[in-house]
Write a protein that holds these residues in place. Sequence first.
Motif, PDB file in Angstrom:
ATOM      1  N   ILE A 386      13.457  -0.992 -19.094  1.00 11.87           N
ATOM      2  CA  ILE A 386      14.609  -1.869 -19.271  1.00 11.87           C
ATOM      3  C   ILE A 386      15.434  -1.383 -20.456  1.00 11.87           C
ATOM      4  O   ILE A 386      14.917  -1.204 -21.570  1.00 11.87           O
ATOM      5  N   ASN A 387      16.696  -1.157 -20.201  1.00 13.75           N
ATOM      6  CA  ASN A 387      17.658  -0.858 -21.258  1.00 13.75           C
ATOM      7  C   ASN A 387      18.355  -2.163 -21.608  1.00 13.75           C
ATOM      8  O   ASN A 387      19.198  -2.634 -20.845  1.00 13.75           O
ATOM      9  N   VAL A 394      22.698   1.494 -29.404  1.00 12.08           N
ATOM     10  CA  VAL A 394      21.398   1.836 -29.981  1.00 12.08           C
ATOM     11  C   VAL A 394      20.590   0.547 -30.098  1.00 12.08           C
ATOM     12  O   VAL A 394      21.073  -0.443 -30.657  1.00 12.08           O
ATOM     13  N   PRO A 395      19.357   0.472 -29.568  1.00 12.37           N
ATOM     14  CA  PRO A 395      18.567  -0.759 -29.654  1.00 12.37           C
ATOM     15  C   PRO A 395      18.324  -1.167 -31.102  1.00 12.37           C
ATOM     16  O   PRO A 395      18.175  -0.323 -31.988  1.00 12.37           O
ATOM     17  N   THR A 432      17.108   5.706 -25.581  1.00 17.50           N
ATOM     18  CA  THR A 432      17.609   7.029 -25.199  1.00 17.50           C
ATOM     19  C   THR A 432      17.237   8.086 -26.227  1.00 17.50           C
ATOM     20  O   THR A 432      16.777   9.182 -25.872  1.00 17.50           O
ATOM     21  N   THR A 433      17.406   7.774 -27.502  1.00 13.49           N
ATOM     22  CA  THR A 433      17.087   8.746 -28.544  1.00 13.49           C
ATOM     23  C   THR A 433      15.613   9.110 -28.522  1.00 13.49           C
ATOM     24  O   THR A 433      15.233  10.288 -28.576  1.00 13.49           O
ATOM     25  N   GLU A 434      14.763   8.095 -28.443  1.00 13.60           N
ATOM     26  CA  GLU A 434      13.318   8.348 -28.418  1.00 13.60           C
ATOM     27  C   GLU A 434      12.913   9.162 -27.191  1.00 13.60           C
ATOM     28  O   GLU A 434      12.086  10.078 -27.281  1.00 13.60           O
ATOM     29  N   ILE A 504      25.058   6.753 -14.795  1.00 13.61           N
ATOM     30  CA  ILE A 504      24.922   8.143 -15.234  1.00 13.61           C
ATOM     31  C   ILE A 504      23.672   8.304 -16.085  1.00 13.61           C
ATOM     32  O   ILE A 504      22.939   9.299 -15.971  1.00 13.61           O
ATOM     33  N   LEU A 505      23.394   7.316 -16.954  1.00 14.19           N
ATOM     34  CA  LEU A 505      22.192   7.382 -17.777  1.00 14.19           C
ATOM     35  C   LEU A 505      20.931   7.368 -16.913  1.00 14.19           C
ATOM     36  O   LEU A 505      19.957   8.066 -17.202  1.00 14.19           O
ATOM     37  N   SER A 506      20.942   6.610 -15.833  1.00 14.49           N
ATOM     38  CA  SER A 506      19.765   6.565 -14.963  1.00 14.49           C
ATOM     39  C   SER A 506      19.559   7.894 -14.244  1.00 14.49           C
ATOM     40  O   SER A 506      18.421   8.255 -13.936  1.00 14.49           O
TER      41      SER A 506
END
Length: 741
Positions: A386-387, A394-395, A432-434, A504-506
């Motif tokens: 889950i995003n 950024v979370p 995303t960064t992790e 696009i991220l998926s």
Amino acid sequence: MATSIYFPQRANGFAEKPRTANGLPMHSSAVREKWQRHYHSSSWLVPISLPIPGVQTRRLRLMLPNLLKLHHSTIARFGRRRGRIFLAVGFLAAVLTVVMMFSLRDRFVPEDRSWPTYQEPSTLVYRREDLQRIWEWEVAAGHYPSAQKIPENIGLTTPPINPALPPRKSSSIPNRFRPPSVTNTVGIGAKRVYLDIQAKPPNVAYPTTADARQRRGYGRGHGPLRLLTEQAVQYVRDCLEVLRLGGGLDNGARVRRGKMDEWKYIYVEDGELQNSTQIAAPQINTALALKSQGVADPNAAFVKKRNADWEPHVYFPAPQKYIAHHDRPEACDENPHLFHMFWTGPFTDKPYLALLSFLYTQNLGLHLDPEHLDPTVCRPQFWLWINPGPAASVPNPTAMRDMFEQLKSNPWASPFLHPRFKDVIQFKLWNTTEQLDGVPELKDEWRVLRDALFNSGGVVEKIPQPADSSSEEGDGSTSKSEEDDKVNRVGSKSPSSYDRLSVILSDMARFVLCHRFGGIYLDADTILLRDWEELWGWKGAFAYRWSRLERYNTAVLKLNKGSALGTFLFRTALKNGLDFHPMTVSRYTKDAALEPLLLRLPDALFDSAWLNTEDYQRERPPQPYFTEFGDFFFTPREKSAAPQALGFNGFFRGAYSYHFHNFWFPFDPTRNWPDLGPRFINGERIARAQADASVTEHSEFPEDLVADDKRDLDWSVVLKRTFEAYIRGEIPNMYGEWIKW
């Protein structure tokens, strides 16, 4: 009438055309002469309108020679006899000219000449030597259990040893007749025994009993897909029949007669691996393969990406030794059965139904006590990533805690937090960064492309900069366009609010998750329809075909953890703007001759309605017959008797899943809430209160009347209510197993 006065009539009712002996026309009056001169069109070209296949509102307009005008002019100039001879000679001359042109082309143009055609620019950044290493590593790791040929331009001179393929007898070909490169692998694997899966009375639950399911390779090893890739099955309907009969889904209802060995595709490995030293000669250094053939360019037939440097030579650690299933101490040690799914925004009925279908179709052991579970059986797990915020955000540090708080309060998500499902369903936080830092091939370089991270098919979605305070309105509120721009959008709720950045991220997330953890990625608009054990048994990587095109659709994607193929895909994507669009991935593998390593399965296995929705195979469609994806949610009236009469068993029976292509309609509009019984009544109260303002969370539900339900239930309604009935304990799952709480 005027016609009878000026134009004498023939006996058959048509006007006479009087002529003199020399062929010239004879007119009785000026009116007759004027009519005769304007009877035919004066234009040398006439328009012709032709229908366009598949387009009902437009027609193709062509301009063709006016044959009547040509005939009339020729007769008028040369006379009737000589004019007709002239026309015949002209027609024969045109035909002979065309024939002569083709004859000269066949005589003077070589057959192997390649005519210039448009080609997409190359994406290749790996040399042939490195592509050979990728092939050899994947084959040695057991990730190529197929007899499909290796492309000749890879240039191998020694066949790789293949532990996932049983030995085969090969004909001895003299050296002078052998091709310059090797296209086969040498199988040393265990023998394959193809199964005829049938239940015997009294255990005839649809489609197999638990005992029969364990014979299909749990703890022993198997895979399908000698299937359809090697058998020429043209129609989706026929493909589904092969899947049903070969997988034993027709137990107790088989009407097909005759020997069905050709339709068996599920096998178990029987026996030990062979001794490779007795089967194949020692391998030579493949880097020297082309030099030994005297080829000047070691990368001939491969086109490097323009303005890009070759990747440094890649070296892989030795792959783990391939072990047949019956020799493995733990079924999940090497090959965990992980389903991945990516979701952005509030939890809705879309991931809800995907998770219900997972519980209904997979071998999770929910019919057994936890202490009685077989340790040799690999239970699949569903990891829902889950995003929580917009794709470009950024979370925050409390994102994990906030995510579970939202899941607990969400009526669609809270049932899956029940302790009974804790071992098979897990919610994961996407960062995303992790995730990109966790990919060794990307971690040191992806930040260079941070501003172009959202790349789809070569089109980069720029992230707009935050608006400053001067752009705010005088009352301190922001405009509607600023509130709903693509940076702040979370999830797609309708075609008008399409969250392109998250999509696009998926596209990238699926490759990251499968490469880091292994397993199979599923798009969130996917419903599982049968047990996937046969697909887990296939050790190679796969996606499926993009409709009729020879391209990939990665709505279903399987990659092996830390594979050489994954390294190739990430390094190639990095040099091509981190573009993971399915069409672009198809170019990556094609340019590098690695397509067989990412098997392209027929879309009938996962997307059985796709060809019909694009006007193909409508003369023999499968069941159900959808002419558009919306038919799943709004079944046409003339076909609306099928869902209730056939139920789940009649929905693309044989396919592994159904992909409804991102439609945002509710599955059950008249009961748009989770209907899972008293055990999950709190979530149902919340959802019903949200659906009906007259109902509060603490009030009693109004009595459900059958008259209030929709008269003709759609396919989406039938599937949702079937899955929910299993959770309520009213019916068993598709394998005849009752959930045990």
